[in-house]
Design an enzyme around this catalytic site. Structure first.
Site, PDB file in Angstrom:
ATOM      1  N   THR A  27       0.854  -1.180   0.000  1.00 19.40           N
ATOM      2  CA  THR A  27       0.000   0.000   0.000  1.00 19.40           C
ATOM      3  C   THR A  27       0.896   1.238   0.000  1.00 19.40           C
ATOM      4  O   THR A  27       1.998   1.219   0.542  1.00 19.40           O
ATOM      5  CB  THR A  27      -0.932   0.020   1.225  1.00 19.40           C
ATOM      6  OG1 THR A  27      -0.175   0.146   2.430  1.00 19.40           O
ATOM      7  CG2 THR A  27      -1.785  -1.240   1.279  1.00 19.40           C
ATOM      8  N   GLY A  29       2.209   2.409  -2.756  1.00 18.56           N
ATOM      9  CA  GLY A  29       3.301   1.875  -3.572  1.00 18.56           C
ATOM     10  C   GLY A  29       3.720   2.725  -4.747  1.00 18.56           C
ATOM     11  O   GLY A  29       4.550   2.291  -5.543  1.00 18.56           O
ATOM     12  N   GLY A  32       8.436   6.789  -3.267  1.00 20.13           N
ATOM     13  CA  GLY A  32       9.188   6.678  -2.025  1.00 20.13           C
ATOM     14  C   GLY A  32       9.552   5.263  -1.628  1.00 20.13           C
ATOM     15  O   GLY A  32       9.989   4.446  -2.451  1.00 20.13           O
ATOM     16  N   ILE A  33       9.365   4.954  -0.351  1.00 13.09           N
ATOM     17  CA  ILE A  33       9.751   3.653   0.196  1.00 13.09           C
ATOM     18  C   ILE A  33       8.941   2.524  -0.438  1.00 13.09           C
ATOM     19  O   ILE A  33       9.465   1.446  -0.714  1.00 13.09           O
ATOM     20  CB  ILE A  33       9.579   3.662   1.725  1.00 13.09           C
ATOM     21  CG1 ILE A  33      10.580   4.645   2.357  1.00 13.09           C
ATOM     22  CG2 ILE A  33       9.775   2.263   2.306  1.00 13.09           C
ATOM     23  CD1 ILE A  33      10.323   4.927   3.826  1.00 13.09           C
ATOM     24  N   GLY A  34       7.652   2.768  -0.680  1.00 15.12           N
ATOM     25  CA  GLY A  34       6.821   1.738  -1.287  1.00 15.12           C
ATOM     26  C   GLY A  34       7.305   1.355  -2.667  1.00 15.12           C
ATOM     27  O   GLY A  34       7.421   0.164  -3.000  1.00 15.12           O
ATOM     28  N   TYR A 175       1.132  12.490  13.479  1.00 15.72           N
ATOM     29  CA  TYR A 175       1.826  11.495  12.665  1.00 15.72           C
ATOM     30  C   TYR A 175       2.539  10.486  13.556  1.00 15.72           C
ATOM     31  O   TYR A 175       2.377   9.266  13.395  1.00 15.72           O
ATOM     32  CB  TYR A 175       2.831  12.189  11.750  1.00 15.72           C
ATOM     33  CG  TYR A 175       3.651  11.243  10.907  1.00 15.72           C
ATOM     34  CD1 TYR A 175       3.071  10.540   9.865  1.00 15.72           C
ATOM     35  CD2 TYR A 175       5.007  11.057  11.150  1.00 15.72           C
ATOM     36  CE1 TYR A 175       3.819   9.669   9.086  1.00 15.72           C
ATOM     37  CE2 TYR A 175       5.770  10.194  10.384  1.00 15.72           C
ATOM     38  CZ  TYR A 175       5.169   9.495   9.350  1.00 15.72           C
ATOM     39  OH  TYR A 175       5.908   8.631   8.577  1.00 15.72           O
TER      40      TYR A 175
END
Length: 279
Positions: A27, A29, A32-34, A175
């Site tokens: 998710t 995706g 970035g990191i995804g 956050y």
């Protein structure tokens, strides 16, 4: 005798086969990191499902990763909505039949540069909880029926779940606190799902140079300040977090569950010496 490939090439060939025949949902995706994790998983042989609210982002990412469309599926999904997560699970089952892993990576963060201690509205509170915590919980709940041979779940948390940064009662607090709930969720699910052969862990990235980070720290000066807080002396990369996630999703981590892995250059556990001490 045939010439042997270089040692690095042999390692890469091993990694290429690591996820053959496996399917992983990510998710958030589209960037970035995804997206960095998706690249590594595709390179390692996995089928990958990219879910995200920004449809144009995940569609572009899917085409980049797999121009043929055979191994990467993009599904527009707002993880804060159960009906869209139900549709996501249906799409995954229809395309790949099952899941072997989930990276619950979707999240949101914002920062008020004028007043970091500004009041958080009721709507903002609900949005943070809906995306960062509710979205992770229900993404896992809705897709668990697709795990038929055990598997691995990784949740994306944050260093702010472990260390305050002096932005009390502002949006950064929302956050950090919703992501702290994600860290706790990983530990609890690790116990709940052990009998099903499903491992659950979390990662807590530090200051990672992503689109979201650049929105929060938009100038070189702001990014330099962040770098000075990190003992490693620099910002992290999405690929470095992706390496940790890929490891936790893999069989190499088959005896690891209920853990949180910090990928933060020492930000939480250590304090840089500034100025450096001459030894």
């Amino acid at each position: 005798m045939p010439e042997m490939p270089p040692m690095g090439a042999a390692v890469n060939l091993g990694r290429m086969a690591e996820f053959d025949g496996k399917t992983v949902l990510i998710t958030g995706g589209g960037s970035g990191i995804g997206l960095a994790t998706a690249r590594q998983l595709v390179d390692a042989g996995a089928n990958v499902v990219l879910a995200g609210r920004r449809v144009e982002k995940i569609d572009a990412a899917a085409k980049e990763l797999d121009p043929t469309g055979d191994r990467v599926l993009a599904v527009g999904t707002d993880v804060s909505r159960e009906d869209e997560l139900d549709e996501l699970a249906t799409r995954v089952r229809g395309r790949f039949g099952r899941l072997d892993g989930v990276f619950a990576n979707a999240g949101m963060a914002s920062y008020n540069p004028i007043s970091p201690r500004a009041d958080v509205s009721d709507a903002e509170f609900d949005r943070y909880v809906g995306v960062n915590f509710k979205g992770a919980f229900f993404a896992i709940q809705k897709t668990l029926p697709l795990f038929d041979k055990g598997g691995s779940v990784v949740l994306n948390s944050t260093c702010l779940a472990h260390r305050g940064m002096g932005l009390t009662m502002g949006l950064a607090t929302m956050y950090g606190s919703t992501k702290a709930a994600v860290t706790s969720l990983a530990r609890l699910l690790a116990s709940d799902l052990a009998s099903q052969g499903v491992r659950v862990n979390s990662v807590s990235p530090g200051f990672i140079r992503t689109e979201m980070f650049d929105e929060l720290a938009p100038t070189d000066e702001a990014r330099d300040v962040c770098s000075q807080l990190v003992p490693a002396g620099r910002l992290g990369t999405p690929e470095e977090v992706a390496e940790a996630v890929t490891f936790l999703l893999s069989d190499r981590a088959r005896y690891i569950t209920g853990q949180d892995l910090g990928v933060d250059g020492g930000l939480v556990a250590s304090q840089p010496m500034n100025p450096p001490v001459q030894m």
